[in-house]
Design a protein around this motif. Structure first.
Motif, PDB file in Angstrom:
ATOM      1  N   PRO A 141      -8.860 -25.582  26.692  1.00 52.72           N
ATOM      2  CA  PRO A 141      -8.053 -24.904  25.677  1.00 52.72           C
ATOM      3  C   PRO A 141      -8.655 -23.531  25.363  1.00 52.72           C
ATOM      4  CG  PRO A 141      -9.334 -26.674  24.681  1.00 52.72           C
ATOM      5  CD  PRO A 141      -9.566 -26.756  26.161  1.00 52.72           C
ATOM      6  N   ALA A 142      -7.798 -22.569  25.186  1.00 57.68           N
ATOM      7  CA  ALA A 142      -8.251 -21.224  24.821  1.00 57.68           C
ATOM      8  C   ALA A 142      -8.460 -21.163  23.315  1.00 57.68           C
ATOM      9  CB  ALA A 142      -7.215 -20.183  25.237  1.00 57.68           C
ATOM     10  N   PRO A 143      -9.588 -20.598  22.868  1.00 61.32           N
ATOM     11  CA  PRO A 143      -9.751 -20.406  21.425  1.00 61.32           C
ATOM     12  C   PRO A 143      -8.610 -19.521  20.921  1.00 61.32           C
ATOM     13  CG  PRO A 143     -11.495 -19.268  22.645  1.00 61.32           C
ATOM     14  CD  PRO A 143     -10.682 -20.036  23.630  1.00 61.32           C
ATOM     15  N   ALA A 144      -8.098 -19.842  19.731  1.00 63.41           N
ATOM     16  CA  ALA A 144      -6.904 -19.114  19.292  1.00 63.41           C
ATOM     17  C   ALA A 144      -6.817 -18.969  17.774  1.00 63.41           C
ATOM     18  CB  ALA A 144      -5.653 -19.805  19.827  1.00 63.41           C
ATOM     19  N   SER A 145      -7.936 -19.021  17.092  1.00 65.58           N
ATOM     20  CA  SER A 145      -7.901 -18.821  15.637  1.00 65.58           C
ATOM     21  C   SER A 145      -8.945 -17.781  15.256  1.00 65.58           C
ATOM     22  CB  SER A 145      -8.186 -20.133  14.899  1.00 65.58           C
ATOM     23  OG  SER A 145      -9.553 -20.493  15.055  1.00 65.58           O
ATOM     24  N   PHE A 146      -8.746 -17.181  14.103  1.00 62.31           N
ATOM     25  CA  PHE A 146      -9.721 -16.189  13.636  1.00 62.31           C
ATOM     26  C   PHE A 146     -11.109 -16.806  13.516  1.00 62.31           C
ATOM     27  CE2 PHE A 146      -5.841 -14.076  11.899  1.00 62.31           C
ATOM     28  CZ  PHE A 146      -5.928 -12.938  12.682  1.00 62.31           C
ATOM     29  N   GLY A 147     -11.182 -18.041  13.052  1.00 58.18           N
ATOM     30  CA  GLY A 147     -12.468 -18.714  12.921  1.00 58.18           C
ATOM     31  C   GLY A 147     -13.150 -18.888  14.269  1.00 58.18           C
ATOM     32  N   GLU A 148     -12.391 -19.333  15.275  1.00 57.36           N
ATOM     33  CA  GLU A 148     -12.967 -19.496  16.615  1.00 57.36           C
ATOM     34  C   GLU A 148     -13.402 -18.147  17.190  1.00 57.36           C
ATOM     35  OE1 GLU A 148     -10.872 -23.123  18.871  1.00 57.36           O
ATOM     36  OE2 GLU A 148      -9.439 -21.691  17.998  1.00 57.36           O
ATOM     37  N   PHE A 149     -12.601 -17.122  16.966  1.00 60.95           N
ATOM     38  CA  PHE A 149     -12.965 -15.794  17.475  1.00 60.95           C
ATOM     39  C   PHE A 149     -14.213 -15.274  16.769  1.00 60.95           C
ATOM     40  CE2 PHE A 149      -8.259 -15.029  18.579  1.00 60.95           C
ATOM     41  CZ  PHE A 149      -8.419 -15.599  19.833  1.00 60.95           C
ATOM     42  N   THR A 150     -14.267 -15.430  15.463  1.00 65.27           N
ATOM     43  CA  THR A 150     -15.424 -14.951  14.699  1.00 65.27           C
ATOM     44  C   THR A 150     -16.696 -15.669  15.129  1.00 65.27           C
ATOM     45  OG1 THR A 150     -13.998 -14.412  12.825  1.00 65.27           O
ATOM     46  CG2 THR A 150     -16.337 -14.645  12.374  1.00 65.27           C
ATOM     47  N   ASP A 151     -16.592 -16.980  15.381  1.00 61.36           N
ATOM     48  CA  ASP A 151     -17.760 -17.761  15.795  1.00 61.36           C
ATOM     49  C   ASP A 151     -18.301 -17.326  17.156  1.00 61.36           C
ATOM     50  OD1 ASP A 151     -17.595 -19.249  13.481  1.00 61.36           O
ATOM     51  OD2 ASP A 151     -16.654 -20.994  14.439  1.00 61.36           O
ATOM     52  N   ARG A 152     -17.421 -16.886  18.049  1.00 61.13           N
ATOM     53  CA  ARG A 152     -17.817 -16.564  19.423  1.00 61.13           C
ATOM     54  C   ARG A 152     -18.139 -15.092  19.643  1.00 61.13           C
ATOM     55  NH1 ARG A 152     -14.401 -20.793  19.638  1.00 61.13           N
ATOM     56  NH2 ARG A 152     -14.588 -22.327  21.303  1.00 61.13           N
ATOM     57  N   ALA A 153     -17.541 -14.212  18.875  1.00 64.18           N
ATOM     58  CA  ALA A 153     -17.537 -12.785  19.196  1.00 64.18           C
ATOM     59  C   ALA A 153     -18.854 -12.074  18.910  1.00 64.18           C
ATOM     60  CB  ALA A 153     -16.420 -12.086  18.424  1.00 64.18           C
TER      61      ALA A 153
END
Length: 149
Positions: A70-82
């Motif tokens: 699954p592709a990350p697709a939420s602001f929380g997931e993006f913030t955690d990874r970026a």
């Protein structure tokens, strides 16, 4: 490719996706809110860069899906990874240019990490995608650097 090597590539692609998404959002913010004597030039440049990043985000997400994750697709997931950090507010145009230049170089590093993971997994398709992203981000950083003089 093994499930584990696919996971390593998908994880690296997830970071690239998060960095690209946050950079797209920041670029769109600057596109909307840039002011000053270079408004027309910067508004156009930021708009072009935002549109290119939007396409890249979709391409990276679809590659993650093609690998079976699954592709990350939420602001929380993006913030955690970026590695790229979102910023609030509307800095002066020169600060916008500097921030975007630095962020493009950061995203290029994320793309290099995908290349490394993909090469280890013998995943030519992901390596090719990431190589294209490196080229685009390094070109964008060069153009922004040129604006700074």
């Amino acid at each position: 490719m093994s499930k584990r090597s696919n996971q390593d590539v998908a994880t690296a692609l997830g970071v690239l996706l998060a960095d690209s998404y946050i950079l797209a959002l920041k670029t769109q913010n600057y596109h909307w809110n840039v002011v000053g004597s270079d408004f027309v030039q910067l508004h156009q440049l930021f708009g072009d860069q935002y549109e290119a990043l939007s396409g890249a985000v979709d391409e990276v997400a679809e590659r993650i899906r093609a690998l079976g994750f699954p592709a990350p697709a939420s602001f929380g997931e993006f913030t955690d990874r970026a590695s790229v950090k979102s910023t609030a507010g509307h800095p002066p145009a020169r600060d916008m240019i500097t921030a975007l230049r630095d962020d493009h170089l950061t995203v290029a590093k994320s793309a290099y990490a995908v290349i490394k993971a993909a090469e280890s997994a013998s995943d030519d398709s992901s390596a090719d995608l990431a190589t294209g992203r490196v080229t685009e981000h390094e070109k964008a950083a060069w153009m922004l650097t040129a604006l700074l003089g």
